[in-house]
Design a protein around this motif. Structure first.
Motif, short mmCIF file in Angstrom:
data_model
loop_
_atom_site.label_atom_id
_atom_site.label_comp_id
_atom_site.label_asym_id
_atom_site.label_seq_id
_atom_site.Cartn_x
_atom_site.Cartn_y
_atom_site.Cartn_z
N THR A 1 0.67 -1.04 0.06
CA THR A 1 0.23 -0.22 -0.12
C THR A 1 0.80 1.48 -0.15
N THR A 2 1.96 1.37 0.27
CA THR A 2 3.18 2.65 0.25
C THR A 2 2.26 3.39 1.38
N SER A 3 2.07 2.64 2.27
CA SER A 3 1.41 3.80 3.49
C SER A 3 2.22 3.93 5.31
N PRO A 4 2.59 5.21 4.87
CA PRO A 4 3.30 5.72 6.00
C PRO A 4 2.93 5.10 7.01
N TRP A 5 1.43 5.19 7.39
CA TRP A 5 0.82 4.37 8.99
C TRP A 5 1.50 3.16 8.75
N ALA A 6 1.28 2.20 8.10
CA ALA A 6 1.29 0.90 7.95
C ALA A 6 2.70 0.16 8.35
N VAL A 7 3.99 1.31 7.53
CA VAL A 7 5.19 1.54 8.28
C VAL A 7 4.92 1.36 9.61
N LEU A 8 4.60 2.46 9.79
CA LEU A 8 4.89 2.81 11.78
C LEU A 8 4.12 1.13 12.45
N ALA A 9 2.76 0.96 11.93
CA ALA A 9 2.76 -0.22 12.29
C ALA A 9 2.92 -1.65 12.27
N ALA A 10 3.98 -1.81 11.61
CA ALA A 10 5.23 -3.14 11.34
C ALA A 10 6.00 -2.78 12.21
N ALA A 11 6.85 -1.22 12.33
CA ALA A 11 7.50 -1.37 13.60
C ALA A 11 7.39 -1.33 15.02
N VAL A 12 6.40 -0.34 15.23
CA VAL A 12 5.38 -0.96 17.15
C VAL A 12 5.83 -3.05 16.84
N VAL A 13 5.20 -3.31 15.72
CA VAL A 13 5.02 -4.88 16.15
C VAL A 13 6.79 -5.62 16.22
N LEU A 14 7.39 -5.35 15.23
CA LEU A 14 8.62 -6.38 15.07
C LEU A 14 9.28 -5.23 15.34
N GLY A 15 9.52 -4.06 16.32
CA GLY A 15 10.37 -3.24 17.48
C GLY A 15 9.72 -4.84 18.96
N ALA A 16 8.80 -5.45 19.25
CA ALA A 16 8.05 -6.13 20.37
C ALA A 16 8.92 -7.14 20.11
N GLY A 17 9.08 -7.90 18.58
CA GLY A 17 9.52 -9.15 18.64
C GLY A 17 10.77 -9.45 18.66
N TYR A 18 12.28 -7.74 17.98
CA TYR A 18 13.50 -7.86 18.02
C TYR A 18 13.90 -7.71 19.91
N GLY A 19 12.56 -7.66 20.87
CA GLY A 19 13.01 -6.84 22.50
C GLY A 19 12.81 -8.84 22.79
N LEU A 20 11.75 -9.00 22.28
CA LEU A 20 10.92 -10.35 22.92
C LEU A 20 12.23 -11.52 22.49
N CYS A 21 12.50 -11.63 21.44
CA CYS A 21 13.74 -12.78 21.52
C CYS A 21 14.95 -12.43 21.79
N LEU A 22 15.46 -10.86 22.10
CA LEU A 22 16.81 -10.83 22.03
C LEU A 22 17.00 -10.77 23.64
#
Length: 391
Positions: free
Chosen positions: A300-321
């Protein structure tokens, strides 16, 4: 500094070195625009960091097990400061040299520093903190540095004069502030107590443990795999939607990704308190969900979708680390603590290959499809964490 807070200068030093390691990420767009660097050059500047980091991790982790944490981390702090000074010189040779030095500093710091924080968070230095506290403290220090570095550098580069010089000044100030407290921190390794050459210690036998091979190793690449997709891939896919603010948006995505990773780490420690498979599994599921959102953002090339993905991917990063670091430090015998931690971090940095692989494969399939495939691989990893331990 001695006592239950003696870990603080070490953690702050790791924060500073993490800042220096990641400040360059949000400047990639700025260098493309101002210096006219192509994709190959920028990928090379990203990759040369790993060229310095991985050998330093695998060599200097065992060195710190043999000769002590203090000399390794002190040298790393000075090299991190020097790396930023070199980057401020500008020009392609200086940028390659600065990034290589930043990799060396990071490799020296991450294993030795994480082991040092763990030891200073345990008896006799700290008699009150529960198991896993040292791993969480080290992970949070690194993540805070990883997150603030690109945010501050990116915002300065977006609006300050002489942006590709002044953007590095905050890191110099951070590193200058940590040097004196670090020099007063007690050593935790008796260099004369355990013999053996560094070459022998580089053969980290605990990597053969089934729990490390079947739980830690598969999850480790997703620590940075999802995070680098968020920071290095997604902002470029929506650049046309944030025209004029590309550098600031890149900094925002980096801050959201790594800020979320920082915020979830106390939860990660609680999930891993009884069985690290829980934390690792939830982390891998978060990476899966984040990559599905990333595929939507790419479509969709949506900046808002990028920010939503950033939140969830950041959570995955922190939990896996946190899960990986807690399990690694539980498995490692004292004489291999930094060595096994170095192997874990080296595996996490395999995730930095994700943007390069996606770019190479984009000639074959569009980014939404590639991100869906990556999400499927993360889901397989999440399922693999549920396998029972071998009898």
């Amino acid at each position: 500094m001695t006592g239950p807070r003696s870990w603080v200068p070490v953690a702050v030093t790791m924060f500073g070195i993490g800042w220096g390691a990641n400040q360059f990420v949000s400047l990639l767009v700025a260098y493309r625009q101002s210096a006219g660097f192509g994709v190959v050059t920028v990928d090379g500047l990203v990759g040369v960091y790993a060229v310095g980091l991985v050998p330093a991790l695998l060599v200097l982790g065992p060195v710190s097990d043999r000769y002590g944490r203090s000399p390794v981390l002190k040298v790393a702090a000075v090299v991190s400061l020097l790396a930023t000074v070199v980057l401020m010189l500008g020009g392609l040779p200086a940028l390659f040299a600065g990034r290589f030095l930043a990799g060396l500093a990071s490799g020296a710091a991450f294993a030795a520093g994480s082991a040092w924080v763990k030891e200073l968070s345990s008896p006799p230095y700290d008699t009150t903190s529960p198991d896993g506290t040292g791993a969480r403290r080290a992970a949070m220090a690194l993540t805070a540095g990883f997150g603030l570095g690109p945010v501050v550098a990116g915002l300065v580069a977006q609006w300050a004069p002489a942006p590709l010089v002044l953007c590095y000044v905050p890191h110099l100030l951070v590193m200058a502030a940590v040097l004196v407290p670090l020099w007063r921190t007690p050593e935790t390794v008796d260099a004369g107590h355990e013999g053996g050459s560094v070459l022998r210690r580089m053969r980290v036998t605990s990597v053969r443990l089934p729990r490390f091979r079947r739980l830690v190793a598969p999850v480790a690449p997703w620590v940075f795999g999802g995070a680098t997709v968020s920071i290095a891939v997604l902002p470029g896919l929506v650049a046309s939607s944030v025209t004029g603010y590309e550098v600031a948006f890149n900094a925002l995505v980096a801050g959201v990704t790594l800020g979320t990773g920082f915020a979830v780490q106390p939860l990660g420690r609680r999930l891993a308190a009884t069985d690290t498979r829980r934390g690792a599994g939830v982390g891998a599921l978060a990476v899966t969900a984040g990559l599905l959102l990333a595929a939507l953002a790419a479509a969709t090339t949506s900046p808002w979708a990028v920010l939503a993905a950033a939140v969830v991917l950041g959570a995955g990063y922190g939990l896996c680390l946190v899960a990986g670091l807690v399990e690694t430090q539980r498995l490692a015998p004292p004489h291999e603590l930094a060595g096994l931690t170095a192997v874990f971090y080296a595996l996490t940095y395999l995730g930095f290959a994700a943007p390069v692989l996606l770019a190479a494969l984009s000639a074959v399939a569009p980014y939404p499809v590639l991100l869906l495939v990556l999400a499927a691989l993360a889901a397989v990893t999440a399922l693999a964490t549920r396998r029972p331990d071998p009898v």
